[in-house]
Design an enzyme around this catalytic site. Structure first.
Site, PDB file in Angstrom:
ATOM      1  N   ASP A  12      14.886  68.701  14.997  1.00  0.00           N
ATOM      2  CA  ASP A  12      16.183  69.084  14.445  1.00  0.00           C
ATOM      3  C   ASP A  12      17.178  68.899  15.592  1.00  0.00           C
ATOM      4  O   ASP A  12      17.125  69.623  16.583  1.00  0.00           O
ATOM      5  CB  ASP A  12      16.101  70.549  13.995  1.00  0.00           C
ATOM      6  CG  ASP A  12      17.424  71.094  13.465  1.00  0.00           C
ATOM      7  OD1 ASP A  12      18.475  70.443  13.665  1.00  0.00           O
ATOM      8  OD2 ASP A  12      17.393  72.182  12.862  1.00  0.00           O
ATOM      9  N   ASP A  53      17.132  69.617   7.586  1.00  0.00           N
ATOM     10  CA  ASP A  53      17.896  69.267   8.790  1.00  0.00           C
ATOM     11  C   ASP A  53      17.025  68.626   9.863  1.00  0.00           C
ATOM     12  O   ASP A  53      17.429  68.546  11.020  1.00  0.00           O
ATOM     13  CB  ASP A  53      18.613  70.517   9.325  1.00  0.00           C
ATOM     14  CG  ASP A  53      17.647  71.622   9.707  1.00  0.00           C
ATOM     15  OD1 ASP A  53      16.421  71.458   9.549  1.00  0.00           O
ATOM     16  OD2 ASP A  53      18.126  72.684  10.177  1.00  0.00           O
ATOM     17  N   TYR A  91      25.841  71.297  13.238  1.00  0.00           N
ATOM     18  CA  TYR A  91      25.377  72.635  13.587  1.00  0.00           C
ATOM     19  C   TYR A  91      24.084  72.598  14.412  1.00  0.00           C
ATOM     20  O   TYR A  91      23.104  71.974  14.026  1.00  0.00           O
ATOM     21  CB  TYR A  91      25.165  73.497  12.333  1.00  0.00           C
ATOM     22  CG  TYR A  91      25.070  74.935  12.745  1.00  0.00           C
ATOM     23  CD1 TYR A  91      26.194  75.600  13.220  1.00  0.00           C
ATOM     24  CD2 TYR A  91      23.855  75.591  12.770  1.00  0.00           C
ATOM     25  CE1 TYR A  91      26.117  76.886  13.696  1.00  0.00           C
ATOM     26  CE2 TYR A  91      23.763  76.890  13.235  1.00  0.00           C
ATOM     27  CZ  TYR A  91      24.901  77.532  13.700  1.00  0.00           C
ATOM     28  OH  TYR A  91      24.811  78.794  14.178  1.00  0.00           O
ATOM     29  N   GLN A  95      19.313  71.180  18.905  1.00  0.00           N
ATOM     30  CA  GLN A  95      18.562  72.439  18.725  1.00  0.00           C
ATOM     31  C   GLN A  95      17.115  72.407  19.250  1.00  0.00           C
ATOM     32  O   GLN A  95      16.675  73.308  19.941  1.00  0.00           O
ATOM     33  CB  GLN A  95      18.539  72.787  17.224  1.00  0.00           C
ATOM     34  CG  GLN A  95      17.680  73.994  16.858  1.00  0.00           C
ATOM     35  CD  GLN A  95      17.747  74.308  15.352  1.00  0.00           C
ATOM     36  OE1 GLN A  95      18.745  74.798  14.874  1.00  0.00           O
ATOM     37  NE2 GLN A  95      16.677  74.033  14.646  1.00  0.00           N
ATOM     38  N   ASN A 105       5.395  63.708  28.458  1.00  0.00           N
ATOM     39  CA  ASN A 105       4.773  63.921  27.145  1.00  0.00           C
ATOM     40  C   ASN A 105       5.686  64.841  26.355  1.00  0.00           C
ATOM     41  O   ASN A 105       6.057  65.917  26.833  1.00  0.00           O
ATOM     42  CB  ASN A 105       3.384  64.560  27.329  1.00  0.00           C
ATOM     43  CG  ASN A 105       2.619  64.625  26.022  1.00  0.00           C
ATOM     44  OD1 ASN A 105       3.158  64.978  24.976  1.00  0.00           O
ATOM     45  ND2 ASN A 105       1.333  64.282  26.085  1.00  0.00           N
ATOM     46  N   TYR A 234      14.085  82.777  19.916  1.00  0.00           N
ATOM     47  CA  TYR A 234      14.297  82.062  18.658  1.00  0.00           C
ATOM     48  C   TYR A 234      15.286  80.914  18.827  1.00  0.00           C
ATOM     49  O   TYR A 234      16.371  81.084  19.327  1.00  0.00           O
ATOM     50  CB  TYR A 234      14.838  83.008  17.580  1.00  0.00           C
ATOM     51  CG  TYR A 234      15.076  82.282  16.278  1.00  0.00           C
ATOM     52  CD1 TYR A 234      14.001  81.964  15.460  1.00  0.00           C
ATOM     53  CD2 TYR A 234      16.338  81.881  15.882  1.00  0.00           C
ATOM     54  CE1 TYR A 234      14.184  81.271  14.274  1.00  0.00           C
ATOM     55  CE2 TYR A 234      16.539  81.188  14.706  1.00  0.00           C
ATOM     56  CZ  TYR A 234      15.464  80.885  13.906  1.00  0.00           C
ATOM     57  OH  TYR A 234      15.642  80.191  12.741  1.00  0.00           O
ATOM     58  N   LYS A 237      13.144  77.162  13.370  1.00  0.00           N
ATOM     59  CA  LYS A 237      11.739  77.234  12.979  1.00  0.00           C
ATOM     60  C   LYS A 237      11.040  75.923  13.325  1.00  0.00           C
ATOM     61  O   LYS A 237      11.686  74.900  13.510  1.00  0.00           O
ATOM     62  CB  LYS A 237      11.678  77.535  11.477  1.00  0.00           C
ATOM     63  CG  LYS A 237      10.397  78.183  11.026  1.00  0.00           C
ATOM     64  CD  LYS A 237      10.146  79.518  11.669  1.00  0.00           C
ATOM     65  CE  LYS A 237       8.767  80.008  11.278  1.00  0.00           C
ATOM     66  NZ  LYS A 237       8.383  81.228  11.955  1.00  0.00           N
ATOM     67  N   ASP A 238       9.693  75.995  13.386  1.00  0.00           N
ATOM     68  CA  ASP A 238       8.895  74.847  13.823  1.00  0.00           C
ATOM     69  C   ASP A 238       8.531  74.007  12.621  1.00  0.00           C
ATOM     70  O   ASP A 238       7.363  73.873  12.288  1.00  0.00           O
ATOM     71  CB  ASP A 238       7.629  75.354  14.498  1.00  0.00           C
ATOM     72  CG  ASP A 238       7.842  76.724  15.096  1.00  0.00           C
ATOM     73  OD1 ASP A 238       8.508  76.780  16.119  1.00  0.00           O
ATOM     74  OD2 ASP A 238       7.365  77.712  14.511  1.00  0.00           O
ATOM     75  N   ASP A 239       9.540  73.491  11.945  1.00  0.00           N
ATOM     76  CA  ASP A 239       9.299  72.750  10.712  1.00  0.00           C
ATOM     77  C   ASP A 239       8.296  71.615  10.969  1.00  0.00           C
ATOM     78  O   ASP A 239       8.564  70.739  11.776  1.00  0.00           O
ATOM     79  CB  ASP A 239      10.630  72.222  10.186  1.00  0.00           C
ATOM     80  CG  ASP A 239      11.608  73.363   9.960  1.00  0.00           C
ATOM     81  OD1 ASP A 239      11.188  74.406   9.435  1.00  0.00           O
ATOM     82  OD2 ASP A 239      12.788  73.218  10.333  1.00  0.00           O
ATOM     83  N   GLN A 247      -8.103  57.820  -0.147  1.00  0.00           N
ATOM     84  CA  GLN A 247      -8.963  56.890  -0.920  1.00  0.00           C
ATOM     85  C   GLN A 247     -10.190  56.411  -0.128  1.00  0.00           C
ATOM     86  O   GLN A 247     -10.293  56.633   1.069  1.00  0.00           O
ATOM     87  CB  GLN A 247      -8.156  55.670  -1.397  1.00  0.00           C
ATOM     88  CG  GLN A 247      -6.913  55.988  -2.205  1.00  0.00           C
ATOM     89  CD  GLN A 247      -7.153  56.419  -3.646  1.00  0.00           C
ATOM     90  OE1 GLN A 247      -6.325  57.078  -4.229  1.00  0.00           O
ATOM     91  NE2 GLN A 247      -8.276  56.055  -4.233  1.00  0.00           N
TER      92      GLN A 247
HETATM   93  P1  13P Z   1      15.855  75.308  10.791  1.00  0.00           P
HETATM   94  O1  13P Z   1      14.631  75.801  11.491  1.00  0.00           O
HETATM   95  O2  13P Z   1      15.527  74.317   9.708  1.00  0.00           O
HETATM   96  O3  13P Z   1      16.854  74.780  11.774  1.00  0.00           O
HETATM   97  O4  13P Z   1      16.515  76.519  10.013  1.00  0.00           O
HETATM   98  C1  13P Z   1      16.900  77.620  10.758  1.00  0.00           C
HETATM   99  C2  13P Z   1      17.397  78.752   9.936  1.00  0.00           C
HETATM  100  O5  13P Z   1      17.516  79.801  10.459  1.00  0.00           O
HETATM  101  C3  13P Z   1      17.738  78.552   8.527  1.00  0.00           C
HETATM  102  O6  13P Z   1      18.151  79.748   7.924  1.00  0.00           O
HETATM  103  P1  13P Z   2      -8.983  53.167  -9.199  1.00  0.00           P
HETATM  104  O1  13P Z   2     -10.226  52.994 -10.035  1.00  0.00           O
HETATM  105  O2  13P Z   2      -7.733  52.678  -9.864  1.00  0.00           O
HETATM  106  O3  13P Z   2      -9.159  52.665  -7.817  1.00  0.00           O
HETATM  107  O4  13P Z   2      -8.749  54.765  -9.053  1.00  0.00           O
HETATM  108  C1  13P Z   2      -9.707  55.511  -8.417  1.00  0.00           C
HETATM  109  C2  13P Z   2      -9.124  56.801  -8.056  1.00  0.00           C
HETATM  110  O5  13P Z   2      -9.386  57.280  -6.990  1.00  0.00           O
HETATM  111  C3  13P Z   2      -8.206  57.462  -8.986  1.00  0.00           C
HETATM  112  O6  13P Z   2      -8.082  58.817  -8.694  1.00  0.00           O
HETATM  113 MG    MG Z   3      18.402  73.651  11.962  1.00  0.00          MG
HETATM  114 MG    MG Z   4      14.660  72.452   9.877  1.00  0.00          MG
END
Ligand code: 13P
Ligand code: 13P
Ligand code: MG
Ligand code: MG
Length: 371
Positions: A12, A53, A91, A95, A105, A234, A237-239, A247
């Site tokens: 976000d 977001d 907003y 964030q 990393n 805070y 959130k950790d969306d 298959q």
């Molecule tokens: P996000 O974690 O999606 O940014 O939302 C924060 C929040 O407090 C929404 O009410």
């Molecule tokens: P098909 O025979 O079309 O591959 O479908 C198999 C299947 O997994 C459907 O849920």
């Molecule tokens: Mg947000």
């Molecule tokens: Mg979010």
């Protein structure tokens, strides 16, 4: 055969307005950064998407998981989008970028990361799930049902290639440790852990030896980054986001989507501090506005072709999920009527922000001993 790495990295970096959606200019900024990386050969392919977001970068390459260059590319893309967000005064610009500079990393720096290295099969259907207004544990119930519940996944009973079950990698995100558990053998123990979804989260699922897919390769992976542990306070959130292969010895596409017809209760709605139903919705309705919610999940379906993403198909656009949405709206009315009362509001220890210390300070001298 060259293995392909699929990296779904999200952050976000600014909401529009409030926490409801991603501004198109951020998507354009990210697309142009990743297009340059594709031209230079660093990426095979990419798609930029959004859920609520959260800006979602889906990338394919041949560098394996935790590749410094790919993580640096994601970080600089989020930085560029943050610049744009600041310009538009969106907003919470930046964030989720919790560090000042990239340090090798991206995990632990704010963004969520779901990555897997795979040997692309003759046909490789894959679903990218993206959620907003919730936390990584929101994936526990649906991933369990896909890979371990025979009432959800008929293949566990009738497909010999699925019949042996799957292995779950579960992380204890409080103690930073993990455990591998086999299903169906250890199903009850697994459920004992992952039912506590704010602490134990499914990180990856693997095939078992003897299945058509190498048991060294994950068949599902979920972002498990917890922001408050990174930031210490805070910040949103950790969306989470996740990738699931389908298959041919794995759950069919429809078995992978079926758990979301429930609209299960998850935490993370409004200020990260409320429970609500997880509503499956189409890409163009993934803009949570009612009480900043209810929490959303979108599903982008692809066929992989030599690392290229053929798609996406907007899988929850199917009217067959209308009833699930309807039920989520009924649950929304019911829970909202509880206002500040649990279990709509999260218990104190799980709340992302709380006024309790402040309230307790004001009342400190007025508390008396009770009989
Ligand atoms: P996000 O974690 O999606 O940014 O939302 C924060 C929040 O407090 C929404 O009410
Ligand atoms: P098909 O025979 O079309 O591959 O479908 C198999 C299947 O997994 C459907 O849920
Ligand atoms: Mg947000
Ligand atoms: Mg979010």
């Amino acid at each position: 055969m060259t293995k392909i790495t699929i990296s779904l990295i999200k952050a976000d970096v600014g909401g529009y307005p409030g926490h409801s959606s991603v501004h198109p200019a951020l998507i354009e900024t990210a697309e142009s950064k990743l297009e340059n990386a594709k031209k230079s050969g660093a990426l095979i392919d990419f798609k930029v998407m959004a859920c609520g977001d959260d800006l979602e970068l889906l990338m394919s390459h041949i560098n394996g998981c935790d590749c410094g260059d790919i993580h640096a590319l994601a970080w600089s893309t989020f930085e560029a989008a943050t610049e744009k967000a600041k310009e538009l005064k969106l907003y919470g610009a930046g964030q989720d970028l919790l560090a000042d500079a990239f340090s090798g990393n991206i995990r632990g720096m704010g963004p969520g990361v779901a990555e897997m290295e795979i040997t692309e099969r003759k046909s490789e259907p894959i679903v990218a799930f993206m959620m907003d207004k919730t936390e990584p544990g929101a994936f526990n119930l649906p991933i369990f049902r896909m890979f371990a519940d025979p009432f959800n996944t008929a293949g566990l009973i009738i497909d010999p290639a699925c019949h042996g079950g799957f292995t779950f990698e579960v992380w204890d995100i409080m103690e930073h440790r993990k455990v591998m558990m086999n299903c169906p053998e250890e199903m009850y123990d697994l459920l004992a852990l992952i039912g506590a979804k704010s602490r134990y989260v499914i990180k990856r699922v693997f095939s078992k030896p003897g299945c058509s897919i190498s048991d060294k390769e994950p068949v599902a992976t979920i972002s498990t980054e917890k922001l408050y542990q990174t930031a210490g306070t805070y910040v949103g959130k950790d969306d989470p986001a996740g990738l699931v292969r389908c298959q041919s010895g794995l759950p069919a596409l429809g078995e992978v989507l079926e758990p979301f017809a429930l609209g299960h209760l998850v935490s993370g709605w409004m200020r990260g501090s409320h429970n609500g139903p997880l509503m499956p919705c189409s890409f163009d309705t993934a803009h949570p506005t009612r009480f900043d919610g209810p929490p959303r999940v979108i599903a982008a379906g692809f066929q992989m072709a030599k690392g290229k993403f053929v798609g996406p198909v907007d899988l929850f656009k199917d009217p067959a999920f209308d009833r699930a949405r309807q039920r989520c709206l009924e649950i929304t009315d019911y829970l909202r009527a509880h206002g500040p009362f649990e279990p709509h509001r999260l218990p104190m220890e799980d709340m992302e922000y709380t006024t309790l210390p402040h309230v307790m300070k004001t009342l400190a001298n007025r508390f008396e001993k009770a009989e």
